[in-house]
Design a protein around this motif. Structure first.
Motif, PDB file in Angstrom:
ATOM      1  N   ASN A  86       0.839  -1.192   0.000  1.00 33.21           N
ATOM      2  CA  ASN A  86       0.000   0.000   0.000  1.00 33.21           C
ATOM      3  C   ASN A  86       0.879   1.249   0.000  1.00 33.21           C
ATOM      4  O   ASN A  86       1.150   1.847   1.039  1.00 33.21           O
ATOM      5  N   VAL A  87       1.345   1.596  -1.176  1.00 29.85           N
ATOM      6  CA  VAL A  87       2.185   2.778  -1.344  1.00 29.85           C
ATOM      7  C   VAL A  87       1.461   3.750  -2.263  1.00 29.85           C
ATOM      8  O   VAL A  87       1.044   3.380  -3.364  1.00 29.85           O
ATOM      9  N   SER A  88       1.274   4.956  -1.810  1.00 30.56           N
ATOM     10  CA  SER A  88       0.605   5.942  -2.646  1.00 30.56           C
ATOM     11  C   SER A  88       1.011   7.334  -2.197  1.00 30.56           C
ATOM     12  O   SER A  88       1.657   7.500  -1.163  1.00 30.56           O
ATOM     13  N   HIS A  89       0.664   8.316  -2.998  1.00 28.59           N
ATOM     14  CA  HIS A  89       0.811   9.704  -2.571  1.00 28.59           C
ATOM     15  C   HIS A  89      -0.196  10.545  -3.336  1.00 28.59           C
ATOM     16  O   HIS A  89      -0.834  10.068  -4.277  1.00 28.59           O
ATOM     17  N   PHE A  90      -0.373  11.749  -2.909  1.00 32.67           N
ATOM     18  CA  PHE A  90      -1.360  12.623  -3.525  1.00 32.67           C
ATOM     19  C   PHE A  90      -0.954  12.977  -4.953  1.00 32.67           C
ATOM     20  O   PHE A  90       0.220  13.203  -5.243  1.00 32.67           O
ATOM     21  N   PHE A  91      -1.956  13.021  -5.831  1.00 26.53           N
ATOM     22  CA  PHE A  91      -1.762  13.380  -7.241  1.00 26.53           C
ATOM     23  C   PHE A  91      -0.676  12.526  -7.901  1.00 26.53           C
ATOM     24  O   PHE A  91       0.088  13.006  -8.733  1.00 26.53           O
ATOM     25  N   ARG A  92      -0.635  11.271  -7.519  1.00 27.43           N
ATOM     26  CA  ARG A  92       0.311  10.337  -8.127  1.00 27.43           C
ATOM     27  C   ARG A  92       0.029  10.219  -9.618  1.00 27.43           C
ATOM     28  O   ARG A  92      -1.112  10.143 -10.031  1.00 27.43           O
ATOM     29  N   GLU A  93       1.077  10.182 -10.418  1.00 27.99           N
ATOM     30  CA  GLU A  93       0.961  10.187 -11.879  1.00 27.99           C
ATOM     31  C   GLU A  93       0.099  11.381 -12.303  1.00 27.99           C
ATOM     32  O   GLU A  93      -1.019  11.249 -12.800  1.00 27.99           O
ATOM     33  N   GLU A 167     -10.587   8.236   8.099  1.00 29.35           N
ATOM     34  CA  GLU A 167     -10.226   9.281   9.073  1.00 29.35           C
ATOM     35  C   GLU A 167      -9.663  10.511   8.372  1.00 29.35           C
ATOM     36  O   GLU A 167      -9.819  11.634   8.866  1.00 29.35           O
ATOM     37  N   GLY A 168      -9.005  10.309   7.242  1.00 34.01           N
ATOM     38  CA  GLY A 168      -8.483  11.437   6.475  1.00 34.01           C
ATOM     39  C   GLY A 168      -7.332  12.152   7.145  1.00 34.01           C
ATOM     40  O   GLY A 168      -7.015  13.295   6.785  1.00 34.01           O
ATOM     41  N   PHE A 169      -6.693  11.496   8.116  1.00 37.64           N
ATOM     42  CA  PHE A 169      -5.538  12.117   8.775  1.00 37.64           C
ATOM     43  C   PHE A 169      -4.256  11.543   8.192  1.00 37.64           C
ATOM     44  O   PHE A 169      -4.082  10.324   8.110  1.00 37.64           O
ATOM     45  N   TYR A 170      -3.347  12.449   7.806  1.00 37.20           N
ATOM     46  CA  TYR A 170      -2.085  12.030   7.196  1.00 37.20           C
ATOM     47  C   TYR A 170      -0.917  12.670   7.940  1.00 37.20           C
ATOM     48  O   TYR A 170      -0.834  13.895   8.046  1.00 37.20           O
ATOM     49  N   ALA A 171      -0.058  11.806   8.471  1.00 32.89           N
ATOM     50  CA  ALA A 171       1.159  12.305   9.111  1.00 32.89           C
ATOM     51  C   ALA A 171       1.990  13.068   8.093  1.00 32.89           C
ATOM     52  O   ALA A 171       1.826  12.902   6.878  1.00 32.89           O
ATOM     53  N   ASN A 172       2.874  13.891   8.583  1.00 40.90           N
ATOM     54  CA  ASN A 172       3.684  14.728   7.681  1.00 40.90           C
ATOM     55  C   ASN A 172       4.468  13.894   6.671  1.00 40.90           C
ATOM     56  O   ASN A 172       4.776  14.373   5.577  1.00 40.90           O
ATOM     57  N   THR A 173       4.769  12.657   7.012  1.00 39.93           N
ATOM     58  CA  THR A 173       5.510  11.795   6.094  1.00 39.93           C
ATOM     59  C   THR A 173       4.640  11.262   4.961  1.00 39.93           C
ATOM     60  O   THR A 173       5.149  10.638   4.032  1.00 39.93           O
ATOM     61  N   MET A 174       3.316  11.507   5.012  1.00 40.46           N
ATOM     62  CA  MET A 174       2.393  10.977   4.008  1.00 40.46           C
ATOM     63  C   MET A 174       1.803  12.061   3.118  1.00 40.46           C
ATOM     64  O   MET A 174       0.825  11.831   2.411  1.00 40.46           O
ATOM     65  N   LEU A 175       2.416  13.248   3.118  1.00 32.82           N
ATOM     66  CA  LEU A 175       1.842  14.395   2.407  1.00 32.82           C
ATOM     67  C   LEU A 175       2.449  14.625   1.029  1.00 32.82           C
ATOM     68  O   LEU A 175       2.137  15.627   0.372  1.00 32.82           O
ATOM     69  N   SER A 176       3.290  13.704   0.580  1.00 34.69           N
ATOM     70  CA  SER A 176       3.946  13.877  -0.717  1.00 34.69           C
ATOM     71  C   SER A 176       2.915  14.101  -1.821  1.00 34.69           C
ATOM     72  O   SER A 176       1.902  13.417  -1.891  1.00 34.69           O
ATOM     73  N   GLY A 177       3.203  15.087  -2.672  1.00 33.73           N
ATOM     74  CA  GLY A 177       2.315  15.405  -3.786  1.00 33.73           C
ATOM     75  C   GLY A 177       1.422  16.596  -3.535  1.00 33.73           C
ATOM     76  O   GLY A 177       0.870  17.180  -4.469  1.00 33.73           O
ATOM     77  N   LEU A 178       1.260  16.961  -2.262  1.00 34.58           N
ATOM     78  CA  LEU A 178       0.434  18.124  -1.933  1.00 34.58           C
ATOM     79  C   LEU A 178       1.267  19.398  -1.983  1.00 34.58           C
ATOM     80  O   LEU A 178       2.409  19.418  -1.525  1.00 34.58           O
ATOM     81  N   GLU A 179       0.677  20.460  -2.506  1.00 33.94           N
ATOM     82  CA  GLU A 179       1.334  21.758  -2.534  1.00 33.94           C
ATOM     83  C   GLU A 179       0.742  22.630  -1.432  1.00 33.94           C
ATOM     84  O   GLU A 179      -0.275  22.282  -0.819  1.00 33.94           O
ATOM     85  N   ASP A 180       1.391  23.760  -1.197  1.00 40.46           N
ATOM     86  CA  ASP A 180       0.967  24.625  -0.089  1.00 40.46           C
ATOM     87  C   ASP A 180      -0.497  25.027  -0.212  1.00 40.46           C
ATOM     88  O   ASP A 180      -1.227  25.075   0.786  1.00 40.46           O
TER      89      ASP A 180
END
Length: 289
Positions: A86-93, A167-180
């Motif tokens: 289960n590996v993913s990140h925001f806006f992957r591809e 839950e929609g909670f993401y630790a800081n290590t799971m925020l890859s792909g998100l911009e400010d």
């Protein structure tokens, strides 16, 4: 119990025999259509060792016997979950989301604004980054989307990742792909059990429904989907299982529906008549299919 599996006796942390690996492979294919190459033995051993410890079983052979016992059916989801990644990140591809904004969603949003129904399915949604990326895209294109008949379904075989997604909670290590701007507009900084991170807004969560689903089993959904994302999932399946899955996707997609696959996945020759390529790992239902 097959004697070939039960000899010699192994202890936790010992070597995994070829017979045990073959048994795990058979179970994984039977239950979830997974294909385990021999090169995955070290990974399988490492992940199943954790299950042995949880269950206080001394050997892999005992684990196979435990899993195959009809009275222990509740272990099967843990086995399947242990064997998938289960590996993913925001806006992957990102090119897929660019395609959504430029070509796929505009006519669907026009239909929704006129009272039509739009459904999107993330098959293998993992921790929810993909579904929330879809929700952000929809809300940015139409701030009134929650008043339309537009919904996203996220499914996965793993209860743990589904709980994270809900839950929609993401630790800081799971925020890859998100911009400010994404964090500013659609998330709030929070701390959960001492871990710093961000929680998806109520608007994002209201657009998405999460359900447990084994793609290899029955599908209880009613109605057609306009878009299906099934990315980095079919790589676990053999060609026959992939072909059956593509046929089922085609059956549940609207006549002009879209299917998006992962970057290393392609629709094989046996299913070529079902879909027409429309960009990098993007497909449309073939006319007359």
């Amino acid at each position: 119990m097959n004697a070939a599996l039960h000899q010699p006796r192994r202890v936790v942390g010992g070597e995994m025999s070829d017979a045990v690996f073959a048994a795990v492979s058979r179970i994984a294919h039977r239950e979830a259509g997974l294909v385990l190459a021999q090169s995955k033995m070290a990974m399988v051993k490492s992940r199943l060792t954790r299950r042995l410890r949880v269950l206080k079983l001394p050997s892999f052979e005992d684990y196979i016997e435990f899993v195959e016992n009809p009275g222990n059916a509740g272990e099967m989801p843990f086995l399947v979950s242990a064997l998938t990644t289960n590996v993913s990140h925001f806006f992957r591809e990102k090119h897929h989301f660019d395609r959504l904004k430029s070509e796929v969603l505009p006519p669907l949003l026009k239909k929704a604004a006129a009272g039509g129904r739009v459904r999107i399915w993330s098959a293998g949604c993992s921790n929810g980054q993909e579904t929330y990326s879809m929700a952000m895209t929809l809300l940015e294109m139409d701030p009134n989307i929650l008043s339309r008949d537009v919904r996203i379904l996220g499914t996965d075989i793993d209860n743990d990742v589904l709980q994270t997604a809900r839950e929609g909670f993401y630790a800081n290590t799971m925020l890859s792909g998100l911009e400010d701007n994404h964090l500013r507009d659609w998330f709030s900084a929070e701390s959960l059990e001492g871990e710093e991170g961000y929680r998806a807004s109520q608007k994002l969560r209201d657009l998405v429904t999460y359900r447990k689903l084994n793609l290899h089993g029955d599908w209880p959904m009613n109605g057609c989907f306009d878009i299906i994302f099934c990315r980095n999932v079919v790589i676990y399946f053999d060609e026959d299982t992939q072909t059956r899955l593509y046929q089922r996707f085609q059956n549940i997609l609207s006549d002009d529906g879209w299917l998006f696959l992962g970057h290393s996945e392609r629709i094989g020759e046996a299913a070529n008549s079902l879909f027409t390529s429309s960009g990098v790992t993007a497909y449309r239902v073939a006319k007359g299919a």
